[in-house]
Design a protein around this motif. Structure first.
Motif, PDB file in Angstrom:
ATOM      1  N   ARG A 117       0.838  -1.197   0.000  1.00  9.60           N
ATOM      2  CA  ARG A 117       0.000   0.000   0.000  1.00  9.60           C
ATOM      3  C   ARG A 117       0.871   1.245   0.000  1.00  9.60           C
ATOM      4  O   ARG A 117       1.796   1.386   0.802  1.00  9.60           O
ATOM      5  N   ASP A 118       0.575   2.117  -0.932  1.00  4.95           N
ATOM      6  CA  ASP A 118       1.228   3.427  -0.968  1.00  4.95           C
ATOM      7  C   ASP A 118       0.502   4.309   0.040  1.00  4.95           C
ATOM      8  O   ASP A 118      -0.639   4.725  -0.190  1.00  4.95           O
ATOM      9  N   GLU A 119       1.160   4.585   1.158  1.00 11.72           N
ATOM     10  CA  GLU A 119       0.512   5.330   2.242  1.00 11.72           C
ATOM     11  C   GLU A 119       0.122   6.740   1.813  1.00 11.72           C
ATOM     12  O   GLU A 119      -0.907   7.264   2.236  1.00 11.72           O
ATOM     13  N   ARG A 120       0.939   7.340   0.975  1.00 15.38           N
ATOM     14  CA  ARG A 120       0.656   8.712   0.555  1.00 15.38           C
ATOM     15  C   ARG A 120      -0.550   8.773  -0.382  1.00 15.38           C
ATOM     16  O   ARG A 120      -1.456   9.576  -0.199  1.00 15.38           O
ATOM     17  N   ALA A 121      -0.561   7.878  -1.391  1.00 12.45           N
ATOM     18  CA  ALA A 121      -1.651   7.891  -2.374  1.00 12.45           C
ATOM     19  C   ALA A 121      -2.836   7.036  -1.951  1.00 12.45           C
ATOM     20  O   ALA A 121      -3.912   7.119  -2.564  1.00 12.45           O
ATOM     21  N   GLN A 122      -2.637   6.213  -0.917  1.00 11.43           N
ATOM     22  CA  GLN A 122      -3.687   5.297  -0.452  1.00 11.43           C
ATOM     23  C   GLN A 122      -4.188   4.398  -1.590  1.00 11.43           C
ATOM     24  O   GLN A 122      -5.391   4.247  -1.812  1.00 11.43           O
TER      25      GLN A 122
END
Length: 284
Positions: A68-73
């Motif tokens: 999971r890309d935490e920034r882009a969710q």
């Protein structure tokens, strides 16, 4: 004969775990995505509650199958799933022993050459390797979609031509025989007639039947399995844009593809034959 309704499939086997099916639906969805998907979009596509999808994604993430890309969710597939498949292929030495013949065919013709193998059990055929000729500026994208159209892909036709028609029909009905383009055959009688012709000449043709602007020729790889008689263990195909190769041009390439499959059939890894057993092993 009347056309069979598209998507006609037998009922699912009762002994399945729904959460596992859904997890693999997510894996397949992410495999086809370039930019990944947010949780809400995955839930929408699966028609599931976000809480259920969140648990599935957390499980896949814990197994390092998605990240999971935490920034882009957004969620993406990791390379672990690819690694598992490559590890399995490597243990059978399939890719090592097939690469030289496939690369040679691609360079001699300048076109896209792909190898598909029949899965153990004889219920599915899947892409595993491809080579593109280096002399062409216009190339076909060697995408690895999960499903090979059995009645529209030259690869599917080549495989089915090696089976008794009753067995081929079961596979066709399971997948469905809807049209991919205006040139796709959807009549059982027409499909049967073509498969008989493919069996006689040794290779199959598909000209804009699976995708507009693309033609292909394919031949089955016949290898002597541990069960005795030669069985179809895979298929080699050659694809080209229709603005570069006419139907007649592709047909003339049939002998080259068949020469490659004969070469591969003679050297097919014994380890792969031992795992597979006799093909096809139809499971009711």
């Amino acid at each position: 004969m009347a056309k069979v309704a598209a998507g006609a499939r037998p009922e699912k086997i009762d002994e399945t775990i729904v959460s596992v099916e859904r997890a693999f639906d997510i894996i397949g969805m992410l495999a086809d995505s370039v930019d990944g998907f947010p949780l809400a979009e995955i839930a929408r596509r699966l028609d599931l509650n976000k809480a259920i999808v969140s648990k599935l994604l957390n499980t896949l993430e814990s197994q390092m199958l998605v990240w999971r890309d935490e920034r882009a969710q957004r969620y993406y597939l990791t390379y672990r799933i690819s690694n598992l498949g490559l590890r399995h292929l490597q243990t059978s030495r399939l890719l090592d022993q097939c690469s030289a013949a496939l690369r040679q065919l691609a360079e001699e013709t300048g076109e896209l050459v792909r190898l598909a193998i029949v899965e153990p059990g004889g219920q599915r055929i899947v892409w595993v390797q491809s080579f593109a000729g280096s002399k062409r500026s216009l190339r076909i994208d060697p995408n690895y979609t999960l499903e090979i159209g059995l009645h529209t892909h030259a690869t599917g036709k080549a495989w089915l031509s090696t089976l008794p028609f009753a067995d081929a029909l079961k596979l066709l009905m399971h997948q469905g025989i809807e049209a991919s383009t205006a040139y796709s055959k959807t009549s059982i009688s027409d499909i049967r007639e073509e498969l008989e012709e493919v069996a006689r000449r040794g290779f199959a043709l598909s000209y804009e039947e699976n995708e507009l602007g693309v033609g292909a020729v394919a031949a089955p790889i016949l290898a002597s399995t541990l069960g005795g008689a030669p069985e179809c263990v895979g298929v080699v195909s050659l694809a080209a844009p229709t603005n570069r190769m006419s139907r007649a041009d592709l047909e003339s390439c049939g002998s080259f593809v068949m020469a490659t499959t004969r070469r591969l059939g003679e050297t097919w890894p014994l380890e792969a034959r031992a795992r597979s057993g006799a093909f096809p092993r139809m499971v009711e």
